[in-house]
Design an enzyme around this catalytic site. Sequence first.
Site, short mmCIF file in Angstrom:
data_model
loop_
_atom_site.label_atom_id
_atom_site.label_comp_id
_atom_site.label_asym_id
_atom_site.label_seq_id
_atom_site.Cartn_x
_atom_site.Cartn_y
_atom_site.Cartn_z
N CYS A 262 0.83 -1.22 0.00
CA CYS A 262 0.00 0.00 0.00
C CYS A 262 0.86 1.26 0.00
O CYS A 262 2.00 1.24 0.46
CB CYS A 262 -0.86 0.04 1.25
SG CYS A 262 -1.77 -1.45 1.58
N ARG B 109 4.84 0.10 -6.20
CA ARG B 109 4.85 -0.72 -4.98
C ARG B 109 3.87 -1.89 -5.07
O ARG B 109 3.95 -2.81 -4.29
CB ARG B 109 4.50 0.15 -3.77
CG ARG B 109 5.50 1.25 -3.51
CD ARG B 109 5.01 2.17 -2.42
NE ARG B 109 4.93 1.48 -1.16
CZ ARG B 109 5.90 1.44 -0.26
NH1 ARG B 109 7.03 2.06 -0.52
NH2 ARG B 109 5.76 0.80 0.87
N TRP C 262 -3.24 -2.54 -1.24
CA TRP C 262 -2.88 -3.91 -1.60
C TRP C 262 -3.60 -4.78 -0.60
O TRP C 262 -3.29 -4.79 0.59
CB TRP C 262 -1.36 -4.06 -1.50
CG TRP C 262 -0.81 -5.35 -2.00
CD1 TRP C 262 -0.49 -5.65 -3.29
CD2 TRP C 262 -0.44 -6.50 -1.22
NE1 TRP C 262 0.02 -6.92 -3.36
CE2 TRP C 262 0.07 -7.46 -2.10
CE3 TRP C 262 -0.51 -6.82 0.14
CZ2 TRP C 262 0.51 -8.71 -1.69
CZ3 TRP C 262 -0.08 -8.07 0.56
CH2 TRP C 262 0.43 -8.99 -0.35
N ASN D 93 -1.54 1.84 5.97
CA ASN D 93 -0.71 0.72 5.51
C ASN D 93 -0.44 -0.15 6.72
O ASN D 93 -0.19 0.37 7.80
CB ASN D 93 0.64 1.20 4.97
CG ASN D 93 0.51 2.03 3.72
OD1 ASN D 93 -0.57 2.16 3.15
ND2 ASN D 93 1.63 2.59 3.27
N GLY D 94 -0.41 -1.46 6.53
CA GLY D 94 -0.12 -2.35 7.65
C GLY D 94 -1.34 -3.18 8.01
O GLY D 94 -2.30 -3.25 7.25
N GLU E 66 17.28 -17.68 -8.73
CA GLU E 66 16.91 -16.30 -9.04
C GLU E 66 16.29 -16.20 -10.44
O GLU E 66 15.31 -15.49 -10.65
CB GLU E 66 18.15 -15.40 -8.89
CG GLU E 66 17.98 -13.95 -9.30
CD GLU E 66 16.93 -13.18 -8.48
OE1 GLU E 66 16.40 -13.72 -7.50
OE2 GLU E 66 16.63 -12.05 -8.88
N LYS F 236 12.56 -14.84 -11.16
CA LYS F 236 12.27 -13.71 -12.06
C LYS F 236 11.19 -14.10 -13.04
O LYS F 236 10.26 -13.35 -13.29
CB LYS F 236 13.51 -13.30 -12.86
CG LYS F 236 14.58 -12.51 -12.16
CD LYS F 236 14.17 -11.12 -11.75
CE LYS F 236 13.52 -11.14 -10.40
NZ LYS F 236 14.33 -10.92 -9.23
N GLU G 178 7.60 -14.61 -11.34
CA GLU G 178 6.92 -13.44 -10.78
C GLU G 178 6.42 -12.47 -11.83
O GLU G 178 5.39 -11.85 -11.65
CB GLU G 178 7.75 -12.73 -9.71
CG GLU G 178 9.02 -12.10 -10.19
CD GLU G 178 9.85 -11.53 -9.05
OE1 GLU G 178 9.31 -11.22 -7.99
OE2 GLU G 178 11.06 -11.37 -9.25
N HIS H 89 17.02 -36.66 -8.59
CA HIS H 89 16.31 -37.12 -7.39
C HIS H 89 14.84 -36.73 -7.43
O HIS H 89 14.18 -36.70 -6.40
CB HIS H 89 16.99 -36.54 -6.14
CG HIS H 89 18.41 -36.98 -6.00
ND1 HIS H 89 18.76 -38.25 -5.62
CD2 HIS H 89 19.57 -36.33 -6.26
CE1 HIS H 89 20.09 -38.36 -5.63
NE2 HIS H 89 20.59 -37.20 -6.01
N LYS I 160 6.23 -4.26 -4.06
CA LYS I 160 7.67 -3.98 -4.08
C LYS I 160 8.28 -4.13 -2.70
O LYS I 160 9.39 -4.61 -2.55
CB LYS I 160 7.91 -2.56 -4.62
CG LYS I 160 9.37 -2.19 -4.75
CD LYS I 160 10.07 -3.04 -5.79
CE LYS I 160 11.56 -2.85 -5.84
NZ LYS I 160 12.23 -3.98 -6.50
#
Length: 608
Positions: A2, A27, A74, A100-101, A481, A485, A488, A504, A603
């Site tokens: 947010c 964000r 968000w 926010n939170g 990584e 990438k 996402e 395995h 973000k």
Amino acid sequence: MCGIIGYLGERPALPILMEGLKRLEYRGYDSAGIALQTLQGLEVVKEKGKIAFLEEALGDNHSAATFGIAHTRWATHGPPNRENAHPHLDGSGEVALVHNGIIENFNSLKRFLEDQGIEFVTETDTEVLAHLISFNYKGDLEEAVQRSLTQVEGTYGIAVIHAAHPGEMVGARNGSPMVVGIGEKELFLASDVAAILAHTRQVIYLDDREMVTFKNGEFNTKTIQNEEVDKEIQRITWNLDSIEKGGYPHFMLKEIFEQPTTIANAFRGRLIEDEGLAKLGGLSENMEDLQQVERLVFLACGTSWHAGLIGEYMIEELARIPVEVEYASEFRYRNPVLSPRTVAWAISQSGETVDTLEALREGQRKGARALGIVNSVGSTIARESEGGVYIHAGPEIGVASTKAFTSQVTVLAILTLLLGRMRGMSSRLGKKMVQELQAIPDKVQRILEMDDQIREIAEVYAGVDNFLYLGRGINYPVALEGALKLKEISYVHAEGYPAAEMKHGPIALIDENMPVVFVSPLGGTNRKILGNMEEVKARGGKIIAVVNEDDVNASALADHTIRIPETVDFLSPLLTVIPLQLLAYHIAVLRGCNVDQPRNLAKSVTVE
Ligand code: F6R
């Protein structure tokens, strides 16, 4: 996550708030809203989806209001729809709040307020706080907010206004960043400097359980226990260009292409070539601890955690200090064994990731020294660490982390040199490390020039729904990584594995529809990985290989070869990751995905 912006001044607030919201888009959010203080009271407009929809809903609103708050949400409690979007109002429509939170005790507060006859219209935790402030309001807004905050548990960054208090705004923070911007006859309140940078560079960062009140054109800071606090005014040094696209179609691509510069910025002034030494000013107070350190514990999430894994390979191999790399979210709820000779080292781009912050605090509580490797100057982790290193990557706006990752790895390489030279590393090896590191930016540039070739590979595989990424040794984290990438930003399922683990389990997935990306520069375990390539080939899998320019063996097995310049093994992640970033980027673009703001992602993850 947010975003908040509030404005109080002499100019019309609406365009300033809308511009601020756009600067916060990166964000990640799913709805947006605004509250303006007009002569008739509060005017609130909210909309689900992108800010463009909010603009549409505002139509040709040219409000002259010079005071207001705005928010990008968000969703955490309740789906992303117009009702649940912020600002939230109390029953009378007089109190407007953006938050926010997460208010953790919102259920019990809600029951209490319902018992007083208060009705709720949304499913959010935030609405509870709006009603609580209204319930506690006895004519003084600051007092009502303060009292309410002593009753809530959880995290918050808030901005509150009241219809009966034109020109008064109250902000507060606990675990969710808030910054006050001080302009010429105007004040700003924001969750992120990016929202206000176009207007002022003079800022004050609130600390946890602090609040600020704007009144009569002035501001006043105190704790929520009502103790006055004097805050230092800080000056932001980066400029607006760094948060604009500069001709690139996406921030992510711009940031990928910035890496020759950002890597150089991460090591500039920190290497002494003649002596093969490193100096890190932010650690000058911690040198004794580092001399005596018995163990390092890196605490991080996501991409920063991958950087930490690379740090583990480097530091154990070259500085011979035991390293553990912990998911911060797990570490904070375990009972880890730490001692004063353990350094708990947070790695975070934003410096605000709540799991990383709490893990660092937990490490400190258990007696470890707490240090940081952070990008955002003045962020909470930076401020709470006992020392640390800034990576100097500049603002990273694309939600998918790229340049911050390579800058983190660069700083970890410098740290390896620093610690290694304290513990017996020869000056010859030190000099070699310095020279190799200094040569990295040019090599990254050469890889970036292969962008067209990588896009062509992306065109072949853009329709595929599963990818496997394999690497060994220090390039195993790069495989993780690369997979992160891709998933996402393109929503393609991708998994990263240590190459030898394939047999395995994951080998069962291999067929002609499964592309496998091998990260295999020369040196280290390169020869071993050829065997893994053979295994994929034998099962009809398609191979995309990131290899060195003169690696003929891997090229012979691969369907597509991306040839990168050579460097020493421990620095190779700085090169091998670049084609993987570009591959993910192009696949996402070809699939029509919103590269800079992928769905469901934020973000900076400031909630648990
Ligand atoms: C991935 C990504 C995230 C972050 C993670 C930690 O591209 O950006 O996985 O790396 O949320 O964020 P910071 O580094 O800000 O603590």
